[in-house]
Design an enzyme around this catalytic site. Structure first.
Site, PDB file in Angstrom:
ATOM      1  N   GLU B  58       0.809  -1.228   0.000  1.00 16.64           N
ATOM      2  CA  GLU B  58       0.000   0.000   0.000  1.00 16.64           C
ATOM      3  C   GLU B  58       0.840   1.274   0.000  1.00 16.64           C
ATOM      4  O   GLU B  58       0.501   2.255  -0.659  1.00 16.64           O
ATOM      5  CB  GLU B  58      -0.948   0.026   1.194  1.00 16.64           C
ATOM      6  CG  GLU B  58      -2.206  -0.815   1.022  1.00 16.64           C
ATOM      7  CD  GLU B  58      -1.979  -2.299   1.242  1.00 16.64           C
ATOM      8  OE1 GLU B  58      -0.852  -2.702   1.607  1.00 16.64           O
ATOM      9  OE2 GLU B  58      -2.936  -3.079   1.047  1.00 16.64           O
ATOM     10  N   HIS B 127     -11.075  -4.420  10.013  1.00 11.87           N
ATOM     11  CA  HIS B 127     -11.661  -4.287   8.672  1.00 11.87           C
ATOM     12  C   HIS B 127     -12.990  -3.528   8.717  1.00 11.87           C
ATOM     13  O   HIS B 127     -13.824  -3.684   7.826  1.00 11.87           O
ATOM     14  CB  HIS B 127     -11.907  -5.669   8.045  1.00 11.87           C
ATOM     15  CG  HIS B 127     -10.674  -6.407   7.656  1.00 11.87           C
ATOM     16  ND1 HIS B 127      -9.820  -6.960   8.579  1.00 11.87           N
ATOM     17  CD2 HIS B 127     -10.138  -6.684   6.437  1.00 11.87           C
ATOM     18  CE1 HIS B 127      -8.825  -7.563   7.959  1.00 11.87           C
ATOM     19  NE2 HIS B 127      -8.979  -7.399   6.667  1.00 11.87           N
TER      20      HIS B 127
HETATM   21  C1  TPP Z   1      -2.119  -4.736   4.215  1.00  9.55           C
HETATM   22  C2  TPP Z   1      -3.229  -5.531   3.614  1.00  9.55           C
HETATM   23  N1  TPP Z   1      -3.566  -5.345   2.318  1.00  9.55           N
HETATM   24  C3  TPP Z   1      -4.553  -6.057   1.753  1.00  9.55           C
HETATM   25  C4  TPP Z   1      -5.265  -6.985   2.479  1.00  9.55           C
HETATM   26  C5  TPP Z   1      -6.394  -7.804   1.839  1.00  9.55           C
HETATM   27  N2  TPP Z   1      -5.962  -9.220   1.764  1.00  9.55           N
HETATM   28  C6  TPP Z   1      -6.350 -10.133   2.665  1.00  9.55           C
HETATM   29  S1  TPP Z   1      -5.626 -11.636   2.397  1.00  9.55           S
HETATM   30  C7  TPP Z   1      -4.818 -11.053   1.040  1.00  9.55           C
HETATM   31  C8  TPP Z   1      -3.937 -11.965   0.256  1.00  9.55           C
HETATM   32  C9  TPP Z   1      -2.883 -12.558   1.131  1.00  9.55           C
HETATM   33  O1  TPP Z   1      -2.161 -13.495   0.387  1.00  9.55           O
HETATM   34  P1  TPP Z   1      -1.102 -14.384   1.136  1.00  9.55           P
HETATM   35  O2  TPP Z   1      -0.269 -13.513   2.017  1.00  9.55           O
HETATM   36  O3  TPP Z   1      -0.375 -15.186   0.112  1.00  9.55           O
HETATM   37  O4  TPP Z   1      -1.933 -15.332   2.105  1.00  9.55           O
HETATM   38  P2  TPP Z   1      -2.979 -16.449   1.633  1.00  9.55           P
HETATM   39  O5  TPP Z   1      -4.312 -15.774   1.572  1.00  9.55           O
HETATM   40  O6  TPP Z   1      -2.529 -16.975   0.320  1.00  9.55           O
HETATM   41  O7  TPP Z   1      -2.926 -17.475   2.714  1.00  9.55           O
HETATM   42  C10 TPP Z   1      -5.091  -9.704   0.820  1.00  9.55           C
HETATM   43  C11 TPP Z   1      -4.523  -8.896  -0.273  1.00  9.55           C
HETATM   44  C12 TPP Z   1      -4.913  -7.144   3.849  1.00  9.55           C
HETATM   45  N3  TPP Z   1      -5.589  -7.990   4.632  1.00  9.55           N
HETATM   46  N4  TPP Z   1      -3.892  -6.417   4.375  1.00  9.55           N
END
Ligand code: TPP
Ligand code: TPP
Ligand code: MG
Ligand code: MG
Lengths: 329, 322, 322, 329
Positions: B58, B127
């Site tokens: 971000e 959230h």
């Molecule tokens: C700082 C932030 N940006 C965006 C989000 C929205 N978000 C939630 S899970 C996710 C993807 C996370 O991917 P990963 O770290 O690979 O974990 P996975 O879901 O694959 O277990 C996003 C972008 C968030 N929770 N926090």
């Protein structure tokens, strides 16, 4: 681009004289604020910016005077800015850490370490989407490499293949602490190795070396091969900011510095290589000193900005209603 | 034409991108439409260069937008939750908001940061926040917070056209509300309030999700013979305070309602400004409706009790009428 | 004993570290004393394990402090300028402030985030902000903002002992002011205001640097036969509102003064709360004194004009007396 | 520690049944919020947490159920939390993304990607300064690696030599986009190479491999050799969150999954190696399914928390005056 020793020497002297004068003027309370001088580091600014076009966007940080001057910002307007005058680059609203000269593609400096790096990516993205061949350049110190913004930016720049060159001036210190207090990774160019971007580490006090390395990167980036990272090992001769007693490190011996000084080095090299006569170098030194004096004189003549300027420029026109009036309604 | 707040936003972006090649959209998964589908279809029409998925960065994304805007583009970035704007504030507050003034007017930063806040979906404390008041404290930023699909479209058009950084605050519970909007949306000028219901007995100023809640409270009051005027400022910065003050000078009573925590919320600014501008007209203290002073609880009954609504607005109205 | 605000802070940290081995200090160059010398001498007495220089990683440093606090330490972190707190807000607001509630009371986060704000030193728009009002909007954080060396010492002691995250907001222009303080500093309870001058004609509530400015304005008013009561809340969250309300019920007039931008500043919260709590006692609208709605200009005369001081407080006092 | 196949199998089945049940209960609207299930990724949680002590602090993120369960959080209290009940781990205040069980050293999950990593460093620092031999562990996904917090943390952890093990569950996706849309660096263990920390990449669906790799790291970290990073290549069988149509990627063929599934794999391996009889594995599956049913039943019996709980727990006692009263004064 062929190495232009004269131009680079002139630019370095211009910066050196400017910074030394700023130091004096600070003690005389004629220039203001947190002043971070680049005495000793002029070689990087000169070798990099001399090869750029006016429309190549350049970003800098808190130690920005040299970069602005090398990119072509008029000395008198830089000096006037440090004095807080209306004739300053930013009409006295920005100061030392926020120099901007849009006409020369000097997009600005930020005082928040690391914050300038993603902005340079943005300018590079704009160049690409608008079909230009501009290359964005951002100067930052070794301290910025430990900031999250640096890594997020290196990842994005490589992911998107942006035409941006990251120039790190590694002077071995962040404020009062050596690099070893900030990270175990000595070389900045090693930090970015995993991203597979073109990178190099050069002696930043060897202007010819910086010129060659950066020139090669620049051509490649214009051709669309960006991003790249160039680490320039350099040395900050003065304290972190003007007034800093610099107790945290022992002064370099005069002789060693004579050895290191990018200006003296180029002059020795130039004399040896017959690039220019010693008198010529001396003349360049004198002329640039005069330029700086002239800049001081001109800056002093400028009035302070009008009282309402900051409020007036808080929003770009059409600003719509300034929120203040309603609050004052 | 029937549409939703969500679709209205997507269409506003599409229109702006058609009209101006410098407009681009950046954000996590925006090319996939994002978690709500706001940006669905954009990548098909405008391609991946102008509709860019980003990593979870971000801070850098916002910085890229600042630089891109300073170099002539008109980036619209999406920060998935206003809670994550905490990661972009250096770029937004220290850079974007100040660039024009700090550069003596040389730089302009025509960027739009779209984000959404609010509770009500059991998404818990990280959230569900409403942090818009932070941004109203920062000179150089404009802050827009529409409650209507038509306003969302019209204000987003104006925000994208604006030469200044605009924070566009949506609300997750409004996205799927279906609404009647004019076939060709007019841009809504930034800084103009809307009087959604005329009334003589008190004024209710409500933000975002609280607008409908306030209209519901007004209905209930009407049933009891009390006519509430309901005003949606739509823009927080610059705020059309005069519209509120003029109304209060007629009704002599004011309730300010938003979902954000009451303490330190934007309602405080409105209350403080109005008590000063209309002191001699006020027959009762300005009442504020906002969330209590705690993180948003996850447990459904607790979240439902936490989020202010029509009942709280009604109670505040009754209090100013006492 | 004569001391300065700065020395008082350093000694308060040293005392806390002597008394409790779990207290540690983290921040950029803190072992070197930092740019002001606040932490000078600590590393010599307590060693590099407990006085830790950090890289320029405000976000991670704050996160480390949160985790350390959750695991039993009492970290005191220094963020050099409040402008850079923008880089630590995810950790401070989403994590530290909410951990206790989100965990159902299992976790506690006894951390202190020391930072400093304010203009006046020609450090320009990114090193001169006053952003404390942001933090007062976040349930779970305590916010302390002393104007006196003795309060700085006493409140820092209480902040370090507090089981909650406390944001300790200093002011760069107060650091070197020499002041008389009692030889052994008493802890000052968080949440208690101080009446620094008694008066019957109006109440002035002032924060941080504006306290001395308000006392100067009160002197000038006294010369004109007007007795102003000057209150320093010292703590913004939790605010001792009753002390202010009781005073206003006697004086019937209120001025709130701080250096932060007036629009959206903490003065709005105080004004909104007081007009509600003391509506029938107020003979004039609450006046607010704060910075104008623009970034802090660098140019000395412009910065001097920008920063509110005794003149603005005096003018506001005159306005409420009209 | 010797690989305990039975314990790991039981833990994986416990998680699998729990997650499957949560999926059903979500559709029945009995559990709430944004639910990120770890079906298919149970091997990592089980192999890592089974080797930890209760006093080893563990942090997780938005996909946390499996980690909490593997660390010993009672099924009924985890389920009650997802239902928002007073008997929940966090008394219903936290929900799926904020599970905490302090008594088991499960320090908590954060919904802000990357935000949990520096916190784990803090717990590691606390262990060291207080003279303990605890090792902190943090689970995060491949998407978090592009966040600034990750890099700032890796730099700090190595600079300070903290007893922390960073466990990345690389399932190749962040929400709806593959890793290739987030970075050019495929392997997370490569991203951290410059910091010279001990690192490894293993097949996360091979629980024995995860157990061995993590076990080695754990012993070393207890001995003071931290930090380390372990990348576990795994696969998320369901959508990003419950209700996500998962259109953005083609479903894996059933046969391929049978091949990959960490549970079936361990059962095959266990049968082949004669570690346990097939009946035993079946019994473990049945018993854990019953445990989950019992947990659901118990959770359903718990009331919702008292109305004032969030306000009451906003500050730790002694909370001093809650700012709300004065505002209401
Ligand atoms: C700082 C932030 N940006 C965006 C989000 C929205 N978000 C939630 S899970 C996710 C993807 C996370 O991917 P990963 O770290 O690979 O974990 P996975 O879901 O694959 O277990 C996003 C972008 C968030 N929770 N926090
Ligand atoms: C985010 C942030 N943190 C802290 C500071 C305070 N600060 C100003 S310069 C500096 C050191 C920067 O070191 P480096 O990047 O190596 O640049 P140099 O001063 O050596 O040229 C620090 C910590 C800042 N300006 N921004
Ligand atoms: Mg440096
Ligand atoms: Mg993933």
């Amino acid at each position: 681009m062929a190495f232009d020793a004269r131009a680079v020497l002139r630019t370095m002297w211009r910066i050196r004289h400017f910074e030394e004068r700023v130091g004096q003027l600070k003690r005389a309370d004629e220039v203001h604020g947190l002043l971070h001088l680049s005495v000793g580091q002029e070689g990087v600014a000169a070798a990099v910016c001399s090869q750029l076009r006016d429309d190549d966007p350049v970003y800098s940080g808190h130690r920005a005077h040299g970069h602005a001057i090398a990119k072509g910002a008029p000395l008198d307007r830089v000096m006037a800015e440090l004095m807080g005058r209306d004739a300053g680059l930013c009409r006295g609203l920005g100061g030392s850490m926020h120099l901007v000269d849009l006409s020369r593609g000097f997009m600005g400096a930020t005082g928040v370490v690391g914050g300038n790096i993603p902005m340079a990516l943005g300018s590079a993205l704009a160049a690409r989407l608008r079909g230009g061949d501009q290359v964005a350049v951002v100067f930052f110190g070794d301290g910025a490499v430990q900031a999250g913004h640096f890594h997020e930016s290196v990842n994005l720049a490589t992911l998107w293949g942006l035409p941006v060159i990251l120039v790190c001036e590694n002077n071995g210190f962040a404020e009062f602490t050596p690099r070893s207090a900030h990270t175990n990774v000595e070389r900045v160019s090693d930090v970015v190795a995993p991203y597979g971007l073109t990178r190099d580490t050069v002696d930043g006090n060897d202007v010819e070396a910086v010129w060659e390395a950066f020139g090669g990167f620049l051509d490649a980036a214009r051709g669309g091969a960006g991003p790249m990272l160039l680490e320039c090992l350099t040395y900050r001769l003065r304290g972190h900011y003007e007034g800093d007693p610099a107790k945290y490190r022992e002064a370099i011996a005069k002789a060693d510095w004579q050895e290191k000084d990018p200006i003296l080095r180029l002059q020795r090299r130039g004399a040896a290589g017959g690039w220019f006569a010693e008198e010529e170098a001396i003349a360049i030194g004198r002329e640039t000193a005069d330029e700086v004096e002239e800049a001081v004189r001109a800056a002093r003549e400028s009035p302070f900005p009008p009282a309402g300027l900051a409020a007036e420029l808080t929003y770009a026109s059409p600003p719509g209603r300034s929120p203040e009036e309603p609050v004052r309604a | 034409m029937k549409t939703t707040y969500l679709k209205a936003l997507g269409e506003a972006m599409a229109r702006a991108m058609r009209a101006d090649p410098d407009v681009l959209v950046l954000g996590e998964d925006v090319a996939e439409g994002g978690p709500y589908g706001t940006t669905t279809g954009l990548v098909e029409e405008f391609g991946a260069e102008r509709v860019r998925n980003t990593p979870i960065s971000e801070g850098a994304i916002c910085g890229v937008a600042v630089g891109a805007a300073q170099s002539g583009l008109r980036p619209v970035i999406e920060v998935m939750f206003i809670d994550f704007v905490t990661l972009a504030l250096d770029q937004l507050v220290n850079q974007a908001a100040k660039a024009h003034a700090m550069s003596g007017g040389q730089l302009t930063v025509p960027l739009v940061l779209r984000t959404q806040g609010g509770a009500g979906r059991r998404w818990a404390a990280q959230h569900s926040q409403s942090l818009e008041s932070w941004l109203t404290h920062i000179p150089g930023l404009k802050v827009v917070m529409p409650s209507r699909a038509a306003d969302a479209a019209g204000l987003l058009a104006s925000a994208i056209a604006d030469p200044n950084p605009v924070v566009f605050v949506e609300n997750k519970t409004l996205y799927f509300k279906s609404e009647e909007v004019p076939d060709d949306v007019e841009p809504v000028p930034i800084g103009s309030a809307a009087v959604l219901r005329a009334g003589r007995d008190l004024t209710i100023v409500a933000l975002s999700r609280l607008v409908d809640e306030s209209l519901a409270a007004a209905e209930r009051l009407a049933g009891e013979g009390i006519e509430a005027e309901v005003i949606d400022p739509r823009t927080l910065v610059p705020l059309e305070l005069n519209a509120i003050v003029e109304s209060v000078k007629r009704t002599n009573r004011l309730v300010v309602a938003h979902e954000a925590v009451e303490h330190g919320g934007f309602g405080a600014e409105i209350a403080a400004s109005v008590q000063r501008a209309a002191f001699d007209w006020l027959d009762a203290p300005v009442e504020r409706v906002g969330a209590p002073f705690s993180p948003v609880p996850f447990s459904p009954p607790l979240e439902d009790a936490y989020v202010p609504g029509a009942d709280e607005v009604y109670a505040a109205a009754r209090a100013v009428l006492r």
